[in-house]
Design a protein around this motif. Sequence first.
Motif, PDB file in Angstrom:
ATOM      1  N   THR A  21       5.023   9.759  -6.695  1.00 50.80           N
ATOM      2  CA  THR A  21       3.986   8.744  -6.849  1.00 50.80           C
ATOM      3  C   THR A  21       3.991   8.185  -8.261  1.00 50.80           C
ATOM      4  OG1 THR A  21       2.602   9.846  -5.196  1.00 50.80           O
ATOM      5  CG2 THR A  21       1.517   8.263  -6.652  1.00 50.80           C
TER       6      THR A  21
ATOM      7  N   SER B  53     -12.184   3.633   0.141  1.00 49.30           N
ATOM      8  CA  SER B  53     -11.227   2.736   0.801  1.00 49.30           C
ATOM      9  C   SER B  53     -11.948   1.700   1.643  1.00 49.30           C
ATOM     10  CB  SER B  53     -10.272   3.546   1.679  1.00 49.30           C
ATOM     11  OG  SER B  53      -9.551   4.485   0.921  1.00 49.30           O
TER      12      SER B  53
ATOM     13  N   SER C 287      -1.141  12.051   0.782  1.00 52.90           N
ATOM     14  CA  SER C 287      -1.888  10.791   0.664  1.00 52.90           C
ATOM     15  C   SER C 287      -1.521   9.779   1.737  1.00 52.90           C
ATOM     16  CB  SER C 287      -1.646  10.180  -0.721  1.00 52.90           C
ATOM     17  OG  SER C 287      -2.029  11.066  -1.748  1.00 52.90           O
TER      18      SER C 287
ATOM     19  N   LEU D  69       3.275  -1.177   4.100  1.00 51.82           N
ATOM     20  CA  LEU D  69       2.965   0.223   3.861  1.00 51.82           C
ATOM     21  C   LEU D  69       4.215   0.972   3.425  1.00 51.82           C
ATOM     22  CD1 LEU D  69       0.978   2.649   4.088  1.00 51.82           C
ATOM     23  CD2 LEU D  69       1.677   2.832   6.494  1.00 51.82           C
TER      24      LEU D  69
ATOM     25  N   ALA E 129      -2.219   2.088  -4.585  1.00 49.53           N
ATOM     26  CA  ALA E 129      -1.599   3.406  -4.423  1.00 49.53           C
ATOM     27  C   ALA E 129      -2.657   4.483  -4.276  1.00 49.53           C
ATOM     28  CB  ALA E 129      -0.706   3.723  -5.617  1.00 49.53           C
ATOM     29  N   TYR E 130      -2.353   5.472  -3.429  1.00 50.47           N
ATOM     30  CA  TYR E 130      -3.206   6.647  -3.270  1.00 50.47           C
ATOM     31  C   TYR E 130      -2.478   7.860  -3.851  1.00 50.47           C
ATOM     32  CZ  TYR E 130      -6.248   4.139  -0.047  1.00 50.47           C
ATOM     33  OH  TYR E 130      -7.134   3.252   0.510  1.00 50.47           O
TER      34      TYR E 130
ATOM     35  N   VAL F 295       0.866  -1.182   0.000  1.00 44.30           N
ATOM     36  CA  VAL F 295       0.000   0.000   0.000  1.00 44.30           C
ATOM     37  C   VAL F 295       0.899   1.227   0.000  1.00 44.30           C
ATOM     38  CG1 VAL F 295      -1.834   1.254   1.176  1.00 44.30           C
ATOM     39  CG2 VAL F 295      -1.779  -1.257   1.263  1.00 44.30           C
TER      40      VAL F 295
ATOM     41  N   ALA G 186      -4.022   0.491   5.255  1.00 42.53           N
ATOM     42  CA  ALA G 186      -3.083  -0.545   5.689  1.00 42.53           C
ATOM     43  C   ALA G 186      -3.403  -1.028   7.103  1.00 42.53           C
ATOM     44  CB  ALA G 186      -1.655  -0.013   5.618  1.00 42.53           C
TER      45      ALA G 186
ATOM     46  N   GLY H 239       1.361   5.464  -0.218  1.00 39.74           N
ATOM     47  CA  GLY H 239       0.791   6.795  -0.078  1.00 39.74           C
ATOM     48  C   GLY H 239       1.894   7.771   0.274  1.00 39.74           C
TER      49      GLY H 239
ATOM     50  N   ALA I  79      -3.469   6.073   3.021  1.00 36.96           N
ATOM     51  CA  ALA I  79      -2.751   4.799   2.923  1.00 36.96           C
ATOM     52  C   ALA I  79      -2.591   4.153   4.291  1.00 36.96           C
ATOM     53  CB  ALA I  79      -1.391   5.020   2.276  1.00 36.96           C
ATOM     54  N   GLU I  80      -2.317   4.959   5.319  1.00 37.65           N
ATOM     55  CA  GLU I  80      -2.174   4.412   6.673  1.00 37.65           C
ATOM     56  C   GLU I  80      -3.486   3.824   7.170  1.00 37.65           C
ATOM     57  OE1 GLU I  80      -0.626   7.751   8.823  1.00 37.65           O
ATOM     58  OE2 GLU I  80       1.441   6.997   8.676  1.00 37.65           O
TER      59      GLU I  80
ATOM     60  N   THR J  19       5.519   4.794   2.589  1.00 39.68           N
ATOM     61  CA  THR J  19       5.186   6.220   2.701  1.00 39.68           C
ATOM     62  C   THR J  19       6.352   7.122   2.315  1.00 39.68           C
ATOM     63  OG1 THR J  19       5.793   6.229   5.055  1.00 39.68           O
ATOM     64  CG2 THR J  19       3.474   5.796   4.496  1.00 39.68           C
TER      65      THR J  19
END
Length: 305
Positions: free
Chosen positions: A219, A272, A164, A184, A209-210, A158, A172, A160, A168-169, A186
């Motif tokens: 990204t 989500s 973002s 995750l 992906a965010y 995942v 995840a 982010g 994502a957090e 980041t």
Amino acid sequence: MSSGQQARAQAAAITPGGKSPDHERAPGERVRALFDGHRLSPGQRRIAQYLIDHLTEAAFLSITELAERAGVSQPSVTRFAVSLGFSGYPALRDALQPIALSAVAGSPGGSGQFRHNALQAAVDAEIENLQNLRRLLADTDQALDIGRELAGSVPLTVLGLRISVSLAEYFAYAARRIHPDVRLVTRGGSVAYDALLQSRAAGGTWMLAYAMPRHAKETLGALRAARSVGLRTALITDPTLGPLADAADVTLTAGTGSRLVFDSYAAPGMLSAALLQAMADADPERTQARLEGYEQVADQHGFFL
């Protein structure tokens, strides 16, 4: 015709009956119509909000005075006007002044009602985003298909970056309750590339992906890197799309609230949660076993009040 010219024409157009098409709309909404459809930075949103909140005064300020009142630089005001499609701040001010005069003529309270309704308008915009998402999810096939793919990818990555990260957090954190290996990411650049290589080597097949505005270049790099190492990618982003969508295998869109200084994410958050539900339904036995196991651990160690 530029977008600024279109906005001015819309604000000033007169029907054969002699009234503007938005004659019945509040001045605050007419001002917001000049800004809607434009992706503004947080600094530019401060200028926009100041103009809405203090329209009857702000529409007659010099560029120096407006910059000082809004707490930005003069070049920021110029860039703001140009981003709306105007030739510069004087042209934007020319478009605002007739609206300000109508506010003075029609309401003794002037711009006070704009301050009162600003937050409500932001909520209304988010409700519209959720309604659009509801229409998107009327056909559940795509969400269910993606949920099955994400559930079957072990590990599941995942991603982010920047703004973002919070979405994502959230995904995840929840996905770890029903999935055995969620990774995750980041941080972008070589750190992300390394994580993607490891995930693929461990047997992973998908990355979620965010990408919320403003879209990070990192990204796009991570999406391309995922494809290069053999991972398929599902992207959750806003409807502006662009090159990010071209780099993803599957794209789901949800509108972001852009009425305030910083975006809000009611619709992406709901999307989500829908994907998490689809993942849970894809392997109900694993979902039940993991949720029950987690509750036992939580009770044993007193995780919650």
